[in-house]
Design a protein around this motif. Structure first.
Motif, mmCIF file in Angstrom:
data_model
loop_
_atom_site.group_PDB
_atom_site.id
_atom_site.type_symbol
_atom_site.label_atom_id
_atom_site.label_comp_id
_atom_site.label_asym_id
_atom_site.label_seq_id
_atom_site.Cartn_x
_atom_site.Cartn_y
_atom_site.Cartn_z
ATOM 1 N N SER A 168 26.916 -23.772 -7.564
ATOM 2 C CA SER A 168 27.255 -22.831 -8.183
ATOM 3 C C SER A 168 28.618 -22.247 -7.148
ATOM 4 O O SER A 168 29.657 -21.826 -7.770
ATOM 5 C CB SER A 168 26.754 -21.475 -8.546
ATOM 6 N N TYR A 169 28.591 -22.188 -5.787
ATOM 7 C CA TYR A 169 29.428 -21.813 -5.169
ATOM 8 C C TYR A 169 30.320 -22.628 -4.086
ATOM 9 O O TYR A 169 30.854 -22.649 -2.977
ATOM 10 C CB TYR A 169 29.068 -20.633 -4.134
ATOM 11 N N ASP A 170 30.224 -23.865 -4.421
ATOM 12 C CA ASP A 170 30.799 -24.972 -3.887
ATOM 13 C C ASP A 170 32.360 -24.749 -3.690
ATOM 14 O O ASP A 170 33.088 -24.782 -4.641
ATOM 15 C CB ASP A 170 30.532 -26.424 -4.666
ATOM 16 N N PRO A 171 33.089 -24.750 -2.588
ATOM 17 C CA PRO A 171 34.494 -24.610 -2.359
ATOM 18 C C PRO A 171 35.425 -25.566 -3.170
ATOM 19 O O PRO A 171 36.573 -24.984 -3.369
ATOM 20 C CB PRO A 171 34.519 -24.791 -1.187
ATOM 21 N N VAL A 172 34.873 -26.860 -3.380
ATOM 22 C CA VAL A 172 35.730 -27.818 -4.080
ATOM 23 C C VAL A 172 35.566 -27.721 -5.658
ATOM 24 O O VAL A 172 36.258 -27.952 -6.471
ATOM 25 C CB VAL A 172 35.280 -29.151 -3.621
ATOM 26 N N ARG A 173 34.089 -27.730 -6.121
ATOM 27 C CA ARG A 173 33.815 -27.665 -7.462
ATOM 28 C C ARG A 173 33.901 -26.328 -8.045
ATOM 29 O O ARG A 173 34.030 -26.290 -9.475
ATOM 30 C CB ARG A 173 32.459 -28.397 -7.573
ATOM 31 N N ALA A 174 33.708 -25.141 -7.340
ATOM 32 C CA ALA A 174 33.825 -24.177 -7.733
ATOM 33 C C ALA A 174 34.548 -23.142 -7.201
ATOM 34 O O ALA A 174 34.047 -22.182 -6.351
ATOM 35 C CB ALA A 174 32.493 -23.386 -8.230
ATOM 36 N N PRO A 175 35.941 -23.340 -6.942
ATOM 37 C CA PRO A 175 36.861 -22.537 -5.902
ATOM 38 C C PRO A 175 36.929 -21.116 -6.353
ATOM 39 O O PRO A 175 36.937 -20.245 -5.427
ATOM 40 C CB PRO A 175 37.958 -23.444 -5.964
ATOM 41 N N GLU A 176 37.191 -20.804 -7.307
ATOM 42 C CA GLU A 176 37.191 -19.647 -7.911
ATOM 43 C C GLU A 176 36.152 -18.779 -7.283
ATOM 44 O O GLU A 176 35.965 -17.338 -6.956
ATOM 45 C CB GLU A 176 37.590 -19.247 -9.375
ATOM 46 N N ARG A 177 34.821 -19.044 -7.951
ATOM 47 C CA ARG A 177 33.382 -18.502 -7.497
ATOM 48 C C ARG A 177 33.297 -18.135 -6.063
ATOM 49 O O ARG A 177 32.746 -17.440 -5.663
ATOM 50 C CB ARG A 177 32.367 -18.966 -8.281
ATOM 51 N N ASN A 178 33.543 -19.395 -5.469
ATOM 52 C CA ASN A 178 33.432 -19.422 -3.999
ATOM 53 C C ASN A 178 34.497 -18.239 -3.160
ATOM 54 O O ASN A 178 34.002 -17.532 -2.369
ATOM 55 C CB ASN A 178 33.836 -20.608 -3.323
ATOM 56 N N ALA A 179 35.666 -18.256 -3.671
ATOM 57 C CA ALA A 179 36.495 -17.461 -3.114
ATOM 58 C C ALA A 179 36.155 -16.033 -3.362
ATOM 59 O O ALA A 179 36.292 -14.969 -2.491
ATOM 60 C CB ALA A 179 37.947 -17.549 -3.685
ATOM 61 N N GLU A 180 35.348 -15.471 -4.839
ATOM 62 C CA GLU A 180 35.206 -14.220 -4.873
ATOM 63 C C GLU A 180 34.138 -13.969 -3.891
ATOM 64 O O GLU A 180 33.965 -12.699 -3.275
ATOM 65 C CB GLU A 180 34.612 -14.292 -6.211
ATOM 66 N N ARG A 181 33.181 -14.578 -3.848
ATOM 67 C CA ARG A 181 32.046 -14.491 -2.877
ATOM 68 C C ARG A 181 32.278 -14.320 -1.530
ATOM 69 O O ARG A 181 31.927 -13.596 -0.547
ATOM 70 C CB ARG A 181 30.704 -15.352 -2.921
ATOM 71 N N THR A 182 33.158 -15.504 -1.152
ATOM 72 C CA THR A 182 33.740 -15.438 0.315
ATOM 73 C C THR A 182 34.305 -13.779 0.702
ATOM 74 O O THR A 182 34.360 -13.443 1.778
ATOM 75 C CB THR A 182 34.957 -16.298 0.642
ATOM 76 N N ASP A 183 35.161 -13.351 -0.269
ATOM 77 C CA ASP A 183 35.685 -12.048 0.000
ATOM 78 C C ASP A 183 34.533 -11.052 0.179
ATOM 79 O O ASP A 183 34.447 -10.100 0.979
ATOM 80 C CB ASP A 183 36.510 -11.541 -1.351
ATOM 81 N N LEU A 184 33.494 -11.270 -0.651
ATOM 82 C CA LEU A 184 32.309 -10.224 -0.288
ATOM 83 C C LEU A 184 31.413 -10.358 0.863
ATOM 84 O O LEU A 184 31.339 -9.415 1.644
ATOM 85 C CB LEU A 184 31.128 -10.377 -1.295
ATOM 86 N N VAL A 185 31.634 -11.555 1.364
ATOM 87 C CA VAL A 185 31.167 -12.078 2.785
ATOM 88 C C VAL A 185 32.012 -11.183 3.800
ATOM 89 O O VAL A 185 31.460 -10.736 4.517
ATOM 90 C CB VAL A 185 30.787 -13.478 3.118
ATOM 91 N N LEU A 186 33.049 -11.100 3.596
ATOM 92 C CA LEU A 186 34.256 -10.685 4.454
ATOM 93 C C LEU A 186 33.996 -9.193 4.591
ATOM 94 O O LEU A 186 33.935 -8.497 5.421
ATOM 95 C CB LEU A 186 35.645 -11.183 4.197
ATOM 96 N N GLN A 187 33.639 -8.550 3.248
ATOM 97 C CA GLN A 187 33.464 -7.043 3.091
ATOM 98 C C GLN A 187 32.319 -6.843 4.030
ATOM 99 O O GLN A 187 32.312 -5.603 4.588
ATOM 100 C CB GLN A 187 33.665 -6.756 1.750
ATOM 101 N N LEU A 188 31.288 -7.339 3.667
ATOM 102 C CA LEU A 188 29.879 -7.215 4.662
ATOM 103 C C LEU A 188 29.948 -7.326 5.755
ATOM 104 O O LEU A 188 29.286 -6.548 6.627
ATOM 105 C CB LEU A 188 28.865 -8.031 3.881
ATOM 106 N N MET A 189 30.776 -8.291 6.373
ATOM 107 C CA MET A 189 31.161 -8.348 7.973
ATOM 108 C C MET A 189 31.811 -7.199 8.483
ATOM 109 O O MET A 189 31.618 -6.419 9.539
ATOM 110 C CB MET A 189 31.948 -9.708 7.989
#
Length: 772
Positions: free
Chosen positions: A234-255
């Protein structure tokens, strides 16, 4: 007594009801505590799954597969069940570790393996508030235990099984953190966890998605990989780039919330580009892919007999072994280049030769290939009959047709088109070994692994005239002299299938050969005469001694190579002649080391003397004549190879197979060329014989090796000098032609009315064209 019971009833009535409620609750709690204690004890003793000791937890290694090396220590690749490489803690960037901790286990550095606060949060939100997707509350240590030991079904139902696994993982996580530091837990977790793209471990994921080592990842790239852990699909950077990008932003905020990123650093990471560089390694990128398959099979057999520290056999795909092979990548590259060069030219000749004709000679060849195809076999397994399958083979489908060493053809093709396409290409195999030790130095199972995984080093085909040296070696063992005369006249022999009259490929007969002349000219008639004198059984015995397996019937026709063998067997058997009569059993795994560097297997040579020294030198000299003046002479006059060599060409019936076996003083090589089946062939003996199809592979290889100063010494300088006695044993006419009057024939000989009258020394069949 009655007064006692009356007072007791009065006392009970006088007590408040809350007393009984409290007592019942206390009893229930005590019962729960005892039950939980009993359950924990049962879990701790391994009643619901294995409970490794503290030492076992320390000793646990990730399934990183096994590395394979060539003779010089160059990696040939890895065998793995899961694509994983170990990355040490010091090679992990801080921002990757911080992203992981902030997202997956924010109290990682304060708990002892179990985060009770997280469990309480999950229980409150899930059980009391009815909220979903609150996570499981598992710490990194618990997840590591789960990844390492799995969650096998216990048979109690999903909910009960999950509870028992959580308890087990909690106990083991606490035990784990008592025996190793937090840094080791982080390292093992990141080398174990599954990432998208069916990659396991941070090194494999980093290489697959960014073509980088983990230490080279940017903050956003690290956050993206951590984000994908929530769901690898569901969060594969290649197959689901938008979903991965959204959660990547969340990870950065948690950091940032955890203090790992400043606001400036957060904004930089949020706006940074991910810079994906996805690349999935395929088999053709690896050197010697057919060889790697052979090593895997052999290693599994070896390891099945070796017990590891845990009492179980070593696992090739899990135990981090180092497999050292005999392959020399430098020699392998030259071997592959030689095969590509010859097969490119030969395929061009084949296409030109066929013109508008199909590559397969008969429909039987075509439909035999169809029935051998994977699509047909799967269809039969599914219960489909032949009529249904034939119809399916004529239905166009979007398809990619692989072309050897070229771009594939993409379009709509029928499965039958695919089979025809495959049949149209000639196949090849090439093997090189050090005949002094039996060590395999190069292994080319085909010109293009992507086109065909089938290994033609191991495929079995008729051997043609490459079998004749073993007939003459048998004669030498029986005491025959190399100058022993053999008639070249036609003769009919009784055979179990009826009368049989062998003839030479050029249909030139008559005169007599010496043994060495008959071998140099590859006379079929003389070879059969020879085996009739030695008897077929001793020839079969010799073939067995030098490693030929399979069915070899003790009948005269085996002198012409009617028996089937593999390039692997024929090359290693022929190497006996270059090795002065000693047979070295071929090998390609020299040693295997376990993860601690201990040698658990090592090859030990066991040479066998096949020919005595004098007979070996006679045989070696006879095979030099094949190159200097016989069927392999084009190695000299066409390809300009001058290094001392011995060799033998071979061609089977109807030009279906071309062979060449050759040796320099140090290396022996074997080349085979043919179609996917025997119905795919040159229709001309001039083009289909072994000297035209297979010998050039050896010639190109020798030229490549000669030009490479780093390896040309491996060829050797010269064969041992032969004695004066051996020279005298070979001092005779190779061929004596018939005179004006035909020689007297034996009573069972069939006379020929067209016997040629030839001058002494004008040997027939010396141009390099031979057929068994």
């Amino acid at each position: 007594m009655n007064d006692y019971f009356i007072r007791l009833r009065h006392w009970r009535k006088a007590r408040p009801k809350t007393f009984y409620s409290v007592a019942a609750l206390v009893g229930l709690l005590v019962g729960i505590v005892l039950a939980v204690g009993l359950l924990l004890s049962l879990v701790g003793f391994g009643a619901f799954g294995p409970m490794p000791s503290r030492q076992a937890l320390l000793d646990y290694r990730n399934d990183v597969g096994s590395e394979v090396y060539d003779i010089n220590g160059e990696s040939l690749g890895r065998y793995y069940a899961q694509d994983r490489t170990v990355t040490e803690y010091d090679a992990l960037p801080d921002h990757l570790i911080e992203a992981l901790v902030a997202t997956e286990d924010s109290r990682f550095y304060t708990h002892g393996g179990v985060d009770w606060e997280a469990y309480g949060r999950v229980a409150y939100k899930t059980l009391l508030l009815g909220e979903d997707d609150q996570g499981g509350g598992s710490t990194l240590s618990q997840q590591l235990i789960k990844n390492a030991y799995g969650r096998p079904s216990l048979g109690y139902g999903t909910s009960v099984d999950l509870l028992l696994h959580k308890l087990r993982e909690g106990i083991l996580a606490n035990r784990l953190e008592n025996v190793m530091p937090k840094e080791e837990v982080i390292k093992r977790y990141l080398n174990t966890v599954s990432f998208p793209g069916n990659t396991f471990g941070i090194a494999a994921a980093s290489e697959r998605y960014f073509q980088k080592e983990p230490a080279e990842l940017t903050v956003r790239q690290s956050a993206s990989l951590v984000a994908s852990l929530k769901g690898t699909s569901s969060y594969d950077p290649v197959r689901a780039p938008e979903r991965n990008a959204e959660r990547t932003d969340l990870v950065l905020q948690l950091m940032a919330n955890a203090g790992y990123l400043s606001q400036e650093g957060l904004q930089t990471a949020l706006t940074d580009s991910l810079c994906l560089n996805y690349f999935r390694k395929t088999s053709e990128v690896r050197p010697a892919p057919h060889f790697a398959q052979a090593v895997r099979r052999q290693a599994e057999k070896i390891l099945a007999e070796i017990t590891g520290p845990d009492g179980e056999p070593y696992n090739l795909f899990a135990d981090n072994l180092k497999i050292h092979t005999t392959l020399d990548v430098r020699v392998q590259r030259h071997a592959e280049a030689a095969v590509r060069k010859q097969m490119t030219a030969l395929q061009r000749d084949f296409d030109r030769h066929l013109g508008r004709r199909a590559a397969w000679e008969t429909d039987a060849s075509l439909w035999g290939a169809v029935r051998n195809s994977e699509r047909w076999r799967l269809g039969r397994t599914a219960g489909k009959d032949s009529t249904e399958l034939v119809a399916e083979f004529n239905v166009p489908l979007p398809m990619e047709l692989v072309v050897p060493n070229a771009e594939p053809l993409v379009g709509e093709f029928t499965p039958l088109d695919s089979v025809k396409h495959s049949l149209a290409f000639l196949r090849s195999g090439f093997l090189v070994l050090d005949h002094g030790t039996g060590a395999i130095r190069a292994w080319v199972g085909g010109s293009d692994f992507e086109f065909s995984h089938y290994d033609h080093v191991l495929s079995r085909r008729q051997t043609g005239s490459t079998f004749k040296p073993f007939v003459y070696a048998t004669a030498l063992r029986q005491g025959y002299d190399p100058c022993h005369r053999l008639s070249n006249s036609l003769r009919t022999y009784a055979d179990e299938d009826g009368p049989w009259t062998p003839h030479n490929s050029d249909w030139v007969h008559g005169g007599t050969y010496s043994m060495h002349g008959a071998l140099a000219s590859s006379s079929n008639v003389a070879a059969v005469r020879m085996i009739m004198e030695t008897g077929p059984e001793p020839v079969v015995d010799l073939a067995r001694e030098v490693g030929m397996s399979g069915e070899i019937r003790p009948i005269p026709s085996i002198a012409l190579g009617t028996a089937e063998s593999s390039l692997y067997e024929m090359t290693t058997a022929f190497a006996t002649f270059a090795n002065n009569g000693r047979y070295e059993k071929p090998y390609y795994i020299s040693r295997i080391e376990n993860g601690d560097g201990e040698v658990i297997f090592e090859h030990h040579a066991q040479p066998t003397v096949i020919l005595e020294h004098e007979r070996a030198q006679e045989m070696q000299t006879m095979l030099r004549y094949v190159v200097e003046r016989g069927t392999a002479s084009r190695l000299r006059w066409q390809y300009g190879v001058t290094r001392p060599s011995i060799g033998k060409t071979g061609t089977t019936q109807n030009m279906a197979d071309g062979w060449y076996l050759g040796s320099t003083p140090n290396l022996t090589g074997g080349a085979w060329v043919g179609g996917e089946n025997t119905g795919v062939r040159f229709r001309s003996g001039q083009m289909g014989n072994g000297s035209h199809s297979a010998l050039p592979v050896w010639a190109f290889f020798l030229r490549e090796m000669e030009a490479d100063t780093s390896v040309n010494h491996l060829l050797g300088e010269d064969f041992p000098e032969i004695s004066r006695e051996i020279r005298q044993n070979l001092a005779c006419s190779a061929f004596i032609p018939p005179v004006q009057v035909v020689e007297e024939l034996d009573s069972d000989e069939v006379p020929s009315e067209t016997l040629p009258v030839m001058e002494v020394g004008n040997e027939p069949n010396g141009s390099g064209d031979d057929a068994g």
